[in-house]
Design a protein around this motif. Sequence first.
Motif, PDB file in Angstrom:
ATOM      1  N   VAL A 143       1.041  -1.063   0.343  1.00  0.00           N
ATOM      2  CA  VAL A 143       0.023  -0.017  -0.119  1.00  0.00           C
ATOM      3  C   VAL A 143       0.923   1.064   0.238  1.00  0.00           C
ATOM      4  O   VAL A 143       0.789   2.246  -0.769  1.00  0.00           O
ATOM      5  CB  VAL A 143      -1.109  -0.087   1.236  1.00  0.00           C
ATOM      6  CG1 VAL A 143      -1.811   1.323   1.454  1.00  0.00           C
ATOM      7  CG2 VAL A 143      -2.091  -0.910   0.600  1.00  0.00           C
ATOM      8  N   ASP A 144       1.952   1.331   0.913  1.00  0.00           N
ATOM      9  CA  ASP A 144       2.824   2.436   1.240  1.00  0.00           C
ATOM     10  C   ASP A 144       3.927   2.735   0.328  1.00  0.00           C
ATOM     11  O   ASP A 144       4.375   3.913  -0.473  1.00  0.00           O
ATOM     12  CB  ASP A 144       2.220   2.894   3.161  1.00  0.00           C
ATOM     13  CG  ASP A 144       1.955   3.256   3.338  1.00  0.00           C
ATOM     14  OD1 ASP A 144       0.754   3.409   3.013  1.00  0.00           O
ATOM     15  OD2 ASP A 144       2.158   3.089   5.020  1.00  0.00           O
TER      16      ASP A 144
ATOM     17  N   SER B 224      -3.980  -0.074  -4.238  1.00  0.00           N
ATOM     18  CA  SER B 224      -5.721   0.519  -3.058  1.00  0.00           C
ATOM     19  C   SER B 224      -5.730  -0.829  -2.492  1.00  0.00           C
ATOM     20  O   SER B 224      -4.837  -2.161  -2.234  1.00  0.00           O
ATOM     21  CB  SER B 224      -6.469   0.500  -4.493  1.00  0.00           C
ATOM     22  OG  SER B 224      -7.308  -0.725  -4.768  1.00  0.00           O
ATOM     23  N   TYR B 225      -6.046  -0.159  -1.297  1.00  0.00           N
ATOM     24  CA  TYR B 225      -6.747  -1.373  -0.393  1.00  0.00           C
ATOM     25  C   TYR B 225      -7.559  -3.350  -1.228  1.00  0.00           C
ATOM     26  O   TYR B 225      -6.783  -4.016  -0.821  1.00  0.00           O
ATOM     27  CB  TYR B 225      -8.116  -0.912   0.759  1.00  0.00           C
ATOM     28  CG  TYR B 225      -7.314  -0.077   1.924  1.00  0.00           C
ATOM     29  CD1 TYR B 225      -5.674   0.628   1.420  1.00  0.00           C
ATOM     30  CD2 TYR B 225      -7.915  -0.054   3.108  1.00  0.00           C
ATOM     31  CE1 TYR B 225      -5.332   1.071   2.326  1.00  0.00           C
ATOM     32  CE2 TYR B 225      -7.770   0.538   3.947  1.00  0.00           C
ATOM     33  CZ  TYR B 225      -6.709   1.609   3.812  1.00  0.00           C
ATOM     34  OH  TYR B 225      -6.333   2.071   4.625  1.00  0.00           O
TER      35      TYR B 225
ATOM     36  N   ARG C 247      -7.126  -3.005   6.371  1.00  0.00           N
ATOM     37  CA  ARG C 247      -7.454  -2.100   7.075  1.00  0.00           C
ATOM     38  C   ARG C 247      -6.264  -1.983   8.536  1.00  0.00           C
ATOM     39  O   ARG C 247      -5.478  -1.173   8.609  1.00  0.00           O
ATOM     40  CB  ARG C 247      -8.539  -1.395   7.386  1.00  0.00           C
ATOM     41  CG  ARG C 247      -8.794  -0.399   7.614  1.00  0.00           C
ATOM     42  CD  ARG C 247     -10.083   0.592   7.314  1.00  0.00           C
ATOM     43  NE  ARG C 247     -10.701   0.182   8.799  1.00  0.00           N
ATOM     44  CZ  ARG C 247     -11.952   1.482   9.061  1.00  0.00           C
ATOM     45  NH1 ARG C 247     -12.134   1.798   7.810  1.00  0.00           N
ATOM     46  NH2 ARG C 247     -12.513   1.572  10.711  1.00  0.00           N
TER      47      ARG C 247
ATOM     48  N   SER D  42      -5.171   5.682  10.367  1.00  0.00           N
ATOM     49  CA  SER D  42      -4.421   4.874   9.516  1.00  0.00           C
ATOM     50  C   SER D  42      -5.046   5.080   8.510  1.00  0.00           C
ATOM     51  O   SER D  42      -5.091   5.592   6.969  1.00  0.00           O
ATOM     52  CB  SER D  42      -4.064   4.128   9.653  1.00  0.00           C
ATOM     53  OG  SER D  42      -3.501   3.346   8.585  1.00  0.00           O
TER      54      SER D  42
ATOM     55  N   ASP E 253      -6.081   7.567   4.688  1.00  0.00           N
ATOM     56  CA  ASP E 253      -6.169   6.975   3.703  1.00  0.00           C
ATOM     57  C   ASP E 253      -7.348   7.655   2.825  1.00  0.00           C
ATOM     58  O   ASP E 253      -7.699   6.453   1.513  1.00  0.00           O
ATOM     59  CB  ASP E 253      -5.955   5.550   3.211  1.00  0.00           C
ATOM     60  CG  ASP E 253      -4.948   5.539   3.590  1.00  0.00           C
ATOM     61  OD1 ASP E 253      -4.291   5.745   3.005  1.00  0.00           O
ATOM     62  OD2 ASP E 253      -4.626   4.282   4.469  1.00  0.00           O
TER      63      ASP E 253
ATOM     64  N   ARG F  40     -10.499   6.369   4.365  1.00  0.00           N
ATOM     65  CA  ARG F  40     -11.078   5.150   4.033  1.00  0.00           C
ATOM     66  C   ARG F  40     -12.477   5.149   5.294  1.00  0.00           C
ATOM     67  O   ARG F  40     -12.894   3.915   5.566  1.00  0.00           O
ATOM     68  CB  ARG F  40     -10.744   3.660   4.644  1.00  0.00           C
ATOM     69  CG  ARG F  40      -9.310   3.892   3.168  1.00  0.00           C
ATOM     70  CD  ARG F  40      -9.571   3.641   1.575  1.00  0.00           C
ATOM     71  NE  ARG F  40     -10.534   2.285   1.082  1.00  0.00           N
ATOM     72  CZ  ARG F  40     -10.516   1.587   0.327  1.00  0.00           C
ATOM     73  NH1 ARG F  40      -9.923   2.044  -0.580  1.00  0.00           N
ATOM     74  NH2 ARG F  40     -11.176   0.616   0.482  1.00  0.00           N
TER      75      ARG F  40
ATOM     76  N   ARG G 118       1.467  10.197   9.342  1.00  0.00           N
ATOM     77  CA  ARG G 118       1.340  11.127   8.194  1.00  0.00           C
ATOM     78  C   ARG G 118       2.760  11.110   7.465  1.00  0.00           C
ATOM     79  O   ARG G 118       3.066  10.616   6.758  1.00  0.00           O
ATOM     80  CB  ARG G 118       0.752  12.252   8.244  1.00  0.00           C
ATOM     81  CG  ARG G 118       0.320  12.922   6.682  1.00  0.00           C
ATOM     82  CD  ARG G 118      -0.120  14.289   7.154  1.00  0.00           C
ATOM     83  NE  ARG G 118      -1.988  13.759   6.786  1.00  0.00           N
ATOM     84  CZ  ARG G 118      -2.692  14.838   7.426  1.00  0.00           C
ATOM     85  NH1 ARG G 118      -2.018  15.816   8.775  1.00  0.00           N
ATOM     86  NH2 ARG G 118      -3.936  14.117   7.647  1.00  0.00           N
TER      87      ARG G 118
ATOM     88  N   ARG H 151       6.659   6.530   1.479  1.00  0.00           N
ATOM     89  CA  ARG H 151       6.402   6.705  -0.611  1.00  0.00           C
ATOM     90  C   ARG H 151       6.928   7.924  -1.096  1.00  0.00           C
ATOM     91  O   ARG H 151       7.638   7.112  -2.091  1.00  0.00           O
ATOM     92  CB  ARG H 151       4.499   7.436  -0.592  1.00  0.00           C
ATOM     93  CG  ARG H 151       4.074   6.843  -0.512  1.00  0.00           C
ATOM     94  CD  ARG H 151       2.587   7.729  -0.068  1.00  0.00           C
ATOM     95  NE  ARG H 151       1.041   7.025   0.032  1.00  0.00           N
ATOM     96  CZ  ARG H 151       0.477   7.433   0.546  1.00  0.00           C
ATOM     97  NH1 ARG H 151      -0.507   8.229   0.496  1.00  0.00           N
ATOM     98  NH2 ARG H 151      -0.581   5.950   1.011  1.00  0.00           N
TER      99      ARG H 151
END
Lengths: 211, 212
Positions: free
Chosen positions: A161-162, A167-168, A183, B18, B22, B24, B51, B58
């Motif tokens: 993911v990171d 995507s999840y 998640r 978390s 995102d 979510r 974050r 990333r």
Amino acid sequence: MAASGYISPVDESLEFTSDPPDASLVARAQEGDMHAFNQLVQRYQRQVYYVAFRMLGDSHLAEDVAQETFLRAYRGLSRFRGGSLKAWLLRIASNACHDVFRSRRGRQDLSLDSLMEEREAPWASPDPSPEEEAVSGELGREIQRGLLALPRDQRMVLILVDVEGMSYEEAAEAVGIPPGTLRSRLSRARAKLRDHLLQKRELLPPSFRHQ
Amino acid sequence: MFERFSPGRHRRFRALLSPYLDGRLDDVQVRRLEQHLRTCAPCQGEMQTLRDTVGLLRSLPRALPRRSFTLAERPAVLPPTPAYLWGMRAATSVAAIALMLLFAGDFLGTFSREAAPAPDSGPATAQEAKSALAEPQEGAKTQEPPSAMAAEDPSTQIEDEAFAQAAAPGATDEEDVLPTTALEVALGGLLAALALITLFATRRLRRRRAML
């Protein structure tokens, strides 16, 4: 293209002259078209290699895993039932990584610093952005140490993911778990890595250290 | 302000950080979390470091492979398992399970001696099986005088009935069935469990193979 030094000219032509969708390449490869299969290899080899590299912390082992992944993919192509090819390939890569862990059980752990330093892989950007520069060198190695300190299932979702930016849903498909489980697993992994990094405050950028 | 004194509440909110990063969370969760963050500095700090951690991951530089992994030639594909082999495997599994069940059943006393050899005996062995069956039946007759005696001598009928009642749970008619003991039940159960474990192990292996 920054990475051209590592890809042969023939491969580049494969990658950029045509761009058929995965499904049609898979269909042709399933009929035995090696050229079509190699186009798929070209399309996903960097992701497969990079995920394996972050998972194992060793470029040579990651190359072995990537080669093994595409070999297994070719042999198991008839079993591919659609969906995300990338997730399917990364699932094979994940299993191949677990095989490496299993075969090395009892021997020296992969997280030894010497492995990281001696076998550093080539990097994509000759002109790194300020963010990339921030995580190169010692901080980058510390992040990798933090990744290797995580339990393997958490490490994999964090990388997908990171690091890989999946995507999840796609990452959950690659790992074979429901998105809800992903998640919470991701949440734990991020918190653990953050705690690991906070032990090395001197390496962190000022904004991070501030907290 | 009350939130500051409820560690459980903090934990619940921190678990949402978390997925919040995102995007979510649903609207209600987002509203509650943001409301909490406005009043809780430690949770704000947690979110910021989380974050930053994601940001660092990333922006990790991407390592590239030194070589390409294209396949130069068609790799030796494992030959597909021929259909007859699957049939033989299935037959072997069925035979093994049937054998285990037979043993288990025999130990439990649910199969009579006549039933055991019947299904597989071909014409050549039918005679042997018949003669083998004859012996225990004769043996059973000699071992079971109560019913015969009961017909001849009415004076012993009451005693014989009591005997027959006592023997009834273990033996039916003229068959000589092994008595069921705790040990045999345990052995039978063990075999049945073994058969089940074998089944599950095979299924797991197959699933793993399918996953590659």
